[in-house]
Write a protein that holds these residues in place. Structure first.
Motif, PDB file in Angstrom:
ATOM      1  N   ASN A  24       0.799  -1.226   0.000  1.00  0.00           N
ATOM      2  CA  ASN A  24       0.000   0.000   0.000  1.00  0.00           C
ATOM      3  C   ASN A  24       0.833   1.278   0.000  1.00  0.00           C
ATOM      4  O   ASN A  24       0.483   2.250  -0.662  1.00  0.00           O
ATOM      5  CB  ASN A  24      -0.947   0.017   1.209  1.00  0.00           C
ATOM      6  N   LYS A  25       1.929   1.275   0.747  1.00  0.00           N
ATOM      7  CA  LYS A  25       2.726   2.503   0.856  1.00  0.00           C
ATOM      8  C   LYS A  25       3.839   2.581  -0.185  1.00  0.00           C
ATOM      9  O   LYS A  25       4.189   3.661  -0.653  1.00  0.00           O
ATOM     10  CB  LYS A  25       3.295   2.638   2.270  1.00  0.00           C
ATOM     11  N   MET A  26       4.402   1.408  -0.551  1.00  0.00           N
ATOM     12  CA  MET A  26       5.512   1.418  -1.504  1.00  0.00           C
ATOM     13  C   MET A  26       5.078   1.046  -2.924  1.00  0.00           C
ATOM     14  O   MET A  26       5.786   1.339  -3.883  1.00  0.00           O
ATOM     15  CB  MET A  26       6.600   0.449  -1.029  1.00  0.00           C
ATOM     16  N   GLY A  27       3.946   0.369  -3.057  1.00  0.00           N
ATOM     17  CA  GLY A  27       3.432   0.084  -4.384  1.00  0.00           C
ATOM     18  C   GLY A  27       3.954  -1.171  -5.043  1.00  0.00           C
ATOM     19  O   GLY A  27       3.751  -1.371  -6.246  1.00  0.00           O
ATOM     20  N   TRP A  28       4.620  -2.046  -4.282  1.00  0.00           N
ATOM     21  CA  TRP A  28       5.065  -3.301  -4.875  1.00  0.00           C
ATOM     22  C   TRP A  28       3.910  -4.284  -4.936  1.00  0.00           C
ATOM     23  O   TRP A  28       3.051  -4.304  -4.054  1.00  0.00           O
ATOM     24  CB  TRP A  28       6.214  -3.911  -4.066  1.00  0.00           C
ATOM     25  N   SER A  29       3.917  -5.139  -5.937  1.00  0.00           N
ATOM     26  CA  SER A  29       2.845  -6.117  -6.085  1.00  0.00           C
ATOM     27  C   SER A  29       3.062  -7.276  -5.108  1.00  0.00           C
ATOM     28  O   SER A  29       4.189  -7.529  -4.660  1.00  0.00           O
ATOM     29  CB  SER A  29       2.817  -6.660  -7.511  1.00  0.00           C
ATOM     30  N   SER A  30       1.985  -7.975  -4.799  1.00  0.00           N
ATOM     31  CA  SER A  30       2.091  -9.156  -3.946  1.00  0.00           C
ATOM     32  C   SER A  30       3.004 -10.200  -4.572  1.00  0.00           C
ATOM     33  O   SER A  30       3.748 -10.898  -3.874  1.00  0.00           O
ATOM     34  CB  SER A  30       0.719  -9.766  -3.702  1.00  0.00           C
ATOM     35  N   GLY A  31       2.936 -10.320  -5.897  1.00  0.00           N
ATOM     36  CA  GLY A  31       3.796 -11.269  -6.595  1.00  0.00           C
ATOM     37  C   GLY A  31       5.265 -10.956  -6.419  1.00  0.00           C
ATOM     38  O   GLY A  31       6.096 -11.864  -6.283  1.00  0.00           O
ATOM     39  N   MET A  32       5.606  -9.660  -6.418  1.00  0.00           N
ATOM     40  CA  MET A  32       6.991  -9.244  -6.205  1.00  0.00           C
ATOM     41  C   MET A  32       7.466  -9.653  -4.815  1.00  0.00           C
ATOM     42  O   MET A  32       8.574 -10.158  -4.628  1.00  0.00           O
ATOM     43  CB  MET A  32       7.113  -7.729  -6.365  1.00  0.00           C
ATOM     44  N   ILE A  33       6.594  -9.466  -3.817  1.00  0.00           N
ATOM     45  CA  ILE A  33       6.971  -9.807  -2.439  1.00  0.00           C
ATOM     46  C   ILE A  33       7.133 -11.309  -2.287  1.00  0.00           C
ATOM     47  O   ILE A  33       8.008 -11.781  -1.552  1.00  0.00           O
ATOM     48  CB  ILE A  33       5.920  -9.252  -1.456  1.00  0.00           C
ATOM     49  N   ALA A  34       6.308 -12.082  -2.994  1.00  0.00           N
ATOM     50  CA  ALA A  34       6.425 -13.540  -2.946  1.00  0.00           C
ATOM     51  C   ALA A  34       7.782 -13.997  -3.480  1.00  0.00           C
ATOM     52  O   ALA A  34       8.299 -15.043  -3.077  1.00  0.00           O
ATOM     53  CB  ALA A  34       5.297 -14.196  -3.732  1.00  0.00           C
ATOM     54  N   LYS A  35       8.365 -13.220  -4.386  1.00  0.00           N
ATOM     55  CA  LYS A  35       9.681 -13.560  -4.927  1.00  0.00           C
ATOM     56  C   LYS A  35      10.801 -13.238  -3.943  1.00  0.00           C
ATOM     57  O   LYS A  35      11.896 -13.792  -4.026  1.00  0.00           O
ATOM     58  CB  LYS A  35       9.928 -12.807  -6.238  1.00  0.00           C
ATOM     59  N   TYR A  36      10.545 -12.294  -3.017  1.00  0.00           N
ATOM     60  CA  TYR A  36      11.552 -11.886  -2.032  1.00  0.00           C
ATOM     61  C   TYR A  36      10.942 -11.940  -0.623  1.00  0.00           C
ATOM     62  O   TYR A  36      10.832 -10.924   0.063  1.00  0.00           O
ATOM     63  CB  TYR A  36      12.057 -10.476  -2.339  1.00  0.00           C
ATOM     64  N   PRO A  37      10.556 -13.143  -0.181  1.00  0.00           N
ATOM     65  CA  PRO A  37       9.865 -13.256   1.113  1.00  0.00           C
ATOM     66  C   PRO A  37      10.731 -12.889   2.308  1.00  0.00           C
ATOM     67  O   PRO A  37      10.214 -12.683   3.408  1.00  0.00           O
ATOM     68  CB  PRO A  37       9.455 -14.735   1.161  1.00  0.00           C
TER      69      PRO A  37
END
Length: 329
Positions: A244-257
């Motif tokens: 919400n604050k940085m704008g990264w997608s959930s998919g991006m975060i899944a790649k860098y857990p």
């Protein structure tokens, strides 16, 4: 003298003699711990609360046994400081069987002594009731070599045992569809994760509300199993910040857990604040990869994202340190 006073006098005399003997034994123990075991005076006084030496004979035999096994004076001091009760053991009956067993795990004597100095309670826990059952469980899943690797990385499993958390957690992973090779790798390299109570199902449900698929979840778990023992509150806070604050997608975060496991206050928020300022001022590409933010060590991050831009944004270091808000830059 009134005969009725004699018992009182005798009691006082006995108490004085007993106190004197006890004090002498305590002083002997402290002196021995300082002069023979290499403990500091403060350390010796603390250790003497756990062991009281009647003489030096038994303690000398323990120290001689450890020296003959190759332990250095520094390692011996660490062992005794952490577990002073070792001095009252029978080295042939208590220490030798465990040392012989651990030596069989395809590890060097140097690695064994280093591990024991770090975790000396291994020499006191039951070989038959705790160490061997855990070893047999591990060998049902791992090679002898990997059990040795596990021992060097996290010998604590031989203290805690495998029944409380490790077995149920592995069952949970199997139910979640994790392949056996991944479980074996995790058991070897990420043992501490399995020794904690996993919040696997709760984590899955929380992350699915952020758009993660089952494949995202399993992929993230394989990459960074630590993210599955994070509290629901911490997961929600991290995802809110990154999505919400940085704008990264959930998919991006899944790649860098790994990002989910970082401390919010000490690492994630300071770094995100710096990157947000740089994005708002157009100084870095808006397609910045999340890995670029979370992977660098602190010195490297400061060099890449802070020091390089101090000419354009003098307050950037203060933003990183939490002294200046983003909107004030």
């Amino acid at each position: 003298m009134d005969s009725s006073s004699e018992p009182v006098t005798s009691q006082l005399l006995c108490r004085h003699i007993t106190s004197e003997i006890s004090e002498n034994q305590h002083n002997f123990t402290v002196t021995y711990l300082i002069n023979t075991c290499g403990l500091s005076p403060e350390g010796a006084i603390l250790a003497s609360k756990w062991v009281e030496l009647q003489s030096s004979e038994r303690a000398d035999s323990v120290l001689e046994f450890l020296r003959n096994y190759g332990a250095s004076q520094t390692q011996i001091s660490k062992l005794i400081r952490s577990r002073p009760t070792l001095l009252s053991t029978n080295p042939e009956k208590t220490l030798l069987p465990k040392l012989e067993f651990f030596s069989s795990l395809e590890i060097s004597n140097a690695d064994l002594l280093k591990t024991l100095a770090f975790n000396p309670h291994l020499l006191l826990v039951s070989l038959r009731n705790r160490i061997l059952p855990t070893y047999n469980f591990l060998r049902s899943m791992l090679s002898e070599k990997n059990v040795g690797v596990l021992f060097k990385l996290n010998s604590g499993i031989f203290l805690q045992g495998h029944c409380k958390h490790v077995v149920p957690n592995i069952g949970l992973l199997r139910e979640s569809g994790m392949p056996q090779p991944c479980i074996s790798f995790l058991l070897t390299r990420g043992t501490r994760v399995l020794m904690n109570k996993l919040v696997l199902n709760r984590s899955r449900e929380v992350l699915k509300t952020w758009g993660w698929s089952e494949d995202d979840f399993l992929s993230a778990f394989r990459k960074n199993p630590w993210c599955m023992i994070i509290s629901e509150k911490k997961l929600m806070q991290a995802m809110d910040l990154l999505v919400n604050k940085m704008g990264w997608s959930s998919g991006m975060i899944a790649k860098y857990p790994v990002a989910l496991g970082l401390s919010l206050e000490r690492r994630l928020i300071p770094r995100c604040s710096v990157v947000k300022v740089l994005l708002l001022k157009g100084l870095i590409n808006e397609n910045l990869n999340l890995g670029s933010l979370v992977k660098p060590a602190e010195k490297q991050f400061l060099e890449i994202f802070v020091n390089r831009y101090l000419g354009e944004v003098p307050e950037l270091l203060s933003v990183y340190q939490g002294k200046v808000d983003i909107q004030d830059v």
